[in-house]
Design a protein around this motif. Structure first.
Motif, PDB file in Angstrom:
ATOM      1  N   LEU A 297      18.438-111.237  31.142  1.00  0.00           N
ATOM      2  CA  LEU A 297      18.947-110.434  32.211  1.00  0.00           C
ATOM      3  C   LEU A 297      18.163-110.807  33.584  1.00  0.00           C
ATOM      4  O   LEU A 297      17.120-111.049  33.645  1.00  0.00           O
ATOM      5  CB  LEU A 297      18.917-109.038  32.154  1.00  0.00           C
ATOM      6  CG  LEU A 297      20.014-108.222  30.991  1.00  0.00           C
ATOM      7  CD1 LEU A 297      19.834-106.657  31.014  1.00  0.00           C
ATOM      8  CD2 LEU A 297      21.178-108.736  31.476  1.00  0.00           C
ATOM      9  N   ASP A 326      15.706 -95.848  33.072  1.00  0.00           N
ATOM     10  CA  ASP A 326      16.143 -96.329  31.868  1.00  0.00           C
ATOM     11  C   ASP A 326      15.705 -97.810  31.758  1.00  0.00           C
ATOM     12  O   ASP A 326      15.602 -98.230  30.497  1.00  0.00           O
ATOM     13  CB  ASP A 326      17.605 -96.262  31.918  1.00  0.00           C
ATOM     14  CG  ASP A 326      18.130 -95.251  31.224  1.00  0.00           C
ATOM     15  OD1 ASP A 326      17.321 -94.337  30.371  1.00  0.00           O
ATOM     16  OD2 ASP A 326      19.354 -94.793  31.066  1.00  0.00           O
ATOM     17  N   PHE A 329      10.088-101.299  32.825  1.00  0.00           N
ATOM     18  CA  PHE A 329       8.895-101.664  31.852  1.00  0.00           C
ATOM     19  C   PHE A 329       7.753-101.437  32.935  1.00  0.00           C
ATOM     20  O   PHE A 329       7.507-102.337  33.793  1.00  0.00           O
ATOM     21  CB  PHE A 329       9.103-102.798  31.509  1.00  0.00           C
ATOM     22  CG  PHE A 329      10.211-103.258  30.420  1.00  0.00           C
ATOM     23  CD1 PHE A 329      10.336-103.072  29.248  1.00  0.00           C
ATOM     24  CD2 PHE A 329      11.496-103.745  31.189  1.00  0.00           C
ATOM     25  CE1 PHE A 329      11.390-103.325  28.382  1.00  0.00           C
ATOM     26  CE2 PHE A 329      12.671-103.662  30.304  1.00  0.00           C
ATOM     27  CZ  PHE A 329      12.653-103.483  29.154  1.00  0.00           C
TER      28      PHE A 329
ATOM     29  N   ASN B 273      15.516-104.022  22.587  1.00  0.00           N
ATOM     30  CA  ASN B 273      15.683-102.443  23.187  1.00  0.00           C
ATOM     31  C   ASN B 273      14.809-102.158  24.334  1.00  0.00           C
ATOM     32  O   ASN B 273      13.765-102.827  24.150  1.00  0.00           O
ATOM     33  CB  ASN B 273      15.502-101.347  22.000  1.00  0.00           C
ATOM     34  CG  ASN B 273      16.497-101.506  20.864  1.00  0.00           C
ATOM     35  OD1 ASN B 273      16.544-102.302  20.179  1.00  0.00           O
ATOM     36  ND2 ASN B 273      17.355-100.479  20.612  1.00  0.00           N
ATOM     37  N   TYR B 274      15.239-101.283  25.270  1.00  0.00           N
ATOM     38  CA  TYR B 274      14.443-101.013  26.343  1.00  0.00           C
ATOM     39  C   TYR B 274      13.106-100.711  25.922  1.00  0.00           C
ATOM     40  O   TYR B 274      12.163-101.135  26.465  1.00  0.00           O
ATOM     41  CB  TYR B 274      15.113-100.335  27.321  1.00  0.00           C
ATOM     42  CG  TYR B 274      16.217-100.786  28.164  1.00  0.00           C
ATOM     43  CD1 TYR B 274      15.951-101.493  29.250  1.00  0.00           C
ATOM     44  CD2 TYR B 274      17.467-100.688  27.440  1.00  0.00           C
ATOM     45  CE1 TYR B 274      17.299-102.325  29.917  1.00  0.00           C
ATOM     46  CE2 TYR B 274      18.561-101.548  28.334  1.00  0.00           C
ATOM     47  CZ  TYR B 274      18.399-102.179  29.423  1.00  0.00           C
ATOM     48  OH  TYR B 274      19.380-102.815  30.089  1.00  0.00           O
ATOM     49  N   ASN B 292      13.808 -95.173  26.665  1.00  0.00           N
ATOM     50  CA  ASN B 292      15.204 -95.573  26.654  1.00  0.00           C
ATOM     51  C   ASN B 292      15.496 -96.384  25.285  1.00  0.00           C
ATOM     52  O   ASN B 292      14.681 -97.501  25.174  1.00  0.00           O
ATOM     53  CB  ASN B 292      15.652 -96.300  27.765  1.00  0.00           C
ATOM     54  CG  ASN B 292      17.034 -96.754  27.887  1.00  0.00           C
ATOM     55  OD1 ASN B 292      18.006 -96.447  26.881  1.00  0.00           O
ATOM     56  ND2 ASN B 292      17.572 -97.769  28.584  1.00  0.00           N
ATOM     57  N   ILE B 296      19.454-103.886  24.575  1.00  0.00           N
ATOM     58  CA  ILE B 296      19.673-104.822  25.611  1.00  0.00           C
ATOM     59  C   ILE B 296      20.793-105.686  25.175  1.00  0.00           C
ATOM     60  O   ILE B 296      21.609-105.860  25.707  1.00  0.00           O
ATOM     61  CB  ILE B 296      18.246-105.588  26.196  1.00  0.00           C
ATOM     62  CG1 ILE B 296      17.179-104.661  26.632  1.00  0.00           C
ATOM     63  CG2 ILE B 296      18.666-106.667  27.000  1.00  0.00           C
ATOM     64  CD1 ILE B 296      15.883-104.975  26.568  1.00  0.00           C
ATOM     65  N   LEU B 297      20.294-106.267  24.086  1.00  0.00           N
ATOM     66  CA  LEU B 297      21.494-107.084  23.121  1.00  0.00           C
ATOM     67  C   LEU B 297      21.283-106.747  21.630  1.00  0.00           C
ATOM     68  O   LEU B 297      20.331-106.144  21.285  1.00  0.00           O
ATOM     69  CB  LEU B 297      21.041-108.582  23.234  1.00  0.00           C
ATOM     70  CG  LEU B 297      21.506-109.054  24.523  1.00  0.00           C
ATOM     71  CD1 LEU B 297      21.078-110.855  24.614  1.00  0.00           C
ATOM     72  CD2 LEU B 297      23.073-109.389  25.033  1.00  0.00           C
TER      73      LEU B 297
END
Lengths: 372, 372
Positions: A297, A326, A329, B273-274, B292, B296-297
């Protein structure tokens, strides 16, 4: 495989985080026993990375050695290389880059587009180059994080120039600043990360915030990639390199500086790209195939610098608010002491929406402060 | 903050990789000085995690303590908790879970759906329960990675049953096996990761490969989430829990087992995941907001187990081919010695396309072997 890292700062820390995905025995050399990377390796050695004997002793017996900062003893690395220890990147590349005078000469020698420049040995020589201003004066050795860099706009600024060997670089009418990270394997294969685009803080000369992939016309992207590849080709060394470039008002692309190592402009690759810059360097050193540089992304990086006016034990103001976001990082480098402008951490934001990236980056910049 | 981890295996290793994003001083207790996590902490202590004095001495003076395996000395953790050291999860939760008899009794006590079961003190009692077969016999203590678990289909299998306190669980007509990871903060806030869906290898009883998020009808998803939440609510402890569930042929959802810690079924959260399960546990321990759990995918995990017939110094066959795959992340745990079925690493695949996940997972399973 036994691999040593010269320097134990945040870049070493993130390199070691990535190392634990593979089978590698790690050593770190740094003069501070509580540096950010000291506790994440198999063997920590306390010592001066600029001292010949210390670096030589550290590297002898290792299967490979790399750096996380370029102010290292290159003579020792050359001796180690001559005795069969692979060094990433090759000491010749580090030597060319670590002095800003030889770095600029390297670009000129290979017809790599870069700003015009004049080499000055002493401050008084600046008087002869008034017509060359506005320009940026940079010391050959020892510049780092905005130190050893001085903008000289006119006659009255000349007293701010450096009285040591330095390079006077003609000011470029900058449209954008971008960075391209290039990886080269032992076999000479290369791969590029998509350019990142940044805005610099005019006071501290440190990254303000960064977007990746940069939004560039295709022609500019092609020029940037071609130039970055040319730099690495002529450095002629396996390893990972960050090429910082200016895009000027005429859409011309010029090299600003090159870093022969993992780089601040690549932090986002940890979460935002398939193979991070840290993962990539391990792949190179371990002689694995190069990784995939594609973004998962788009992303932004906000650097977390010690706030002005605070020196002492670091506290992270509004960290909780940022951690609630959300798509964010947080990376704190674990440095106990903060001081104005010190790199204390960074925050990466990922989103398919560039407006969201910009919004979150600005919000975090205003919210999160490192105080004491 | 000083945080100790009981156990230094791969879960500890990944927990420590994640710890370096925050400011935390880490200690690890493990009996093997070359365990996967030993070199990634500030303080490694060699010792037995099942010994009262060793665990108590290790934990005394720490600001918090957590586990990466449940076979620890719970008495020592209870004493530490009583003396003010927070333990994640609470020792009472570990005690309930670590014995499969008390774990099953816990589900029954709180009306949490689980398979029917009978407690057996000795092998000879199995004779009385022939009409209960087919069933799974599990030892109360000491089962791990398929050890202490035996399928009993009919009379002739009874000799394979355990002659120690154990639980005989009625075989469920399994449609799917899923796992839900739940995080609870110190304030009692909870968050759930999307369920992961898995297929078990009938021989080793270890994860074959896993897809996440699981493909489930909404009603089944709701049941799974409600049950997982109920388990954690009644364990009544902050921390991270993995609830393994069966979905039967009638779309009923039953708890199989709970793990009171980061878990194999959550490895994919590192990249997919985030907030990864490891990041989440640090947020809980450091009293930060919960992360969160959104993907992500979508992702798949392939576990990398020591191949049958090979014991000795580990070699990774076809690793290079796997590393060439664009959307794959390799994690090797750095264990020097392989043996059949030993968890040596895992590979995560991320893709928006479930067919690609299944294709790559199968390819990697057939390609990548740990031999000696």
């Amino acid at each position: 495989m036994k691999v040593g890292i010269l320097g134990g700062g945040q870049l070493g820390r993130m390199l070691l985080q990535a190392s634990a995905n593979y089978v590698v025995e790690t050593s770190v050399l740094d003069k501070e026993s509580d540096c950010p990377a000291a506790h994440l390796c198999h063997h920590f050695v306390q010592g001066d990375i600029t001292d010949f004997d210390t670096v030589y002793r550290f590297g002898k017996g290792l299967d490979a050695i790399t750096i996380e900062i370029e102010s290292v003893n290159v003579d020792a690395l050359e001796k180690l290389e001559a005795e069969g220890v692979p060094v990433y990147p090759r000491p010749s590349a580090i030597r060319t880059i670590k002095n800003k005078i030889t770095q600029k000469a390297f670009y000129r020698q290979h017809d790599i587009p870069t700003s015009e420049f004049i080499i000055t040995e002493a401050r008084k020589e600046l008087q002869e180059h008034l017509s060359f201003l506005p320009a940026v004066h940079k010391t050959g050795e020892g510049g780092y994080d905005g130190k050893g860099v001085q903008v000289l706009k006119e006659l009255k600024d000349i007293d701010l120039g450096f009285d040591v060997p330095a390079v006077l670089e003609k000011m470029v009418p900058i449209h954008k600043e971008i960075a391209v990270i290039v990886a080269m394997s032992n076999q000479g294969e290369v791969t590029l990360y998509p350019p990142a685009e940044m805005i610099f803080d005019p006071v501290l000369n440190l990254l303000d915030y960064q977007l990746s992939p940069a939004i560039l016309p295709e022609q500019v992207l092609w020029k940037a990639e071609a130039i970055a590849l040319k730099v690495v080709k002529h450095l002629n060394s396996p390893g990972l390199f960050a090429i910082e470039l200016f895009v000027d008002k005429n859409q011309e692309v010029l090299v600003n500086e090159t870093a022969p190592r993992v780089h601040n402009s690549g932090h986002h690759t940890i979460e935002a790209n398939y193979s991070s810059q840290y993962d990539m360097l391990w792949r190179i050193i371990l002689n694995y195939p190069l990784g995939n540089t594609d973004p998962i992304l788009p992303s932004a990086i906000v650097n977390l610098l010690g706030a002005e006016g605070y020196t002492g034990k670091a506290k992270y103001e509004n960290l909780e608010d940022v951690l609630k976001t959300d798509n964010v990082f947080v990376h704190l480098y674990g440095k106990t002491e903060t001081k104005p402008g010190r790199k204390m951490g960074h925050v990466t934001i990922i989103s398919k929406d560039y407006q969201d990236l910009a919004y979150q980056a600005n919000k975090i910049k205003h919210l999160l402060k490192v105080i004491a």
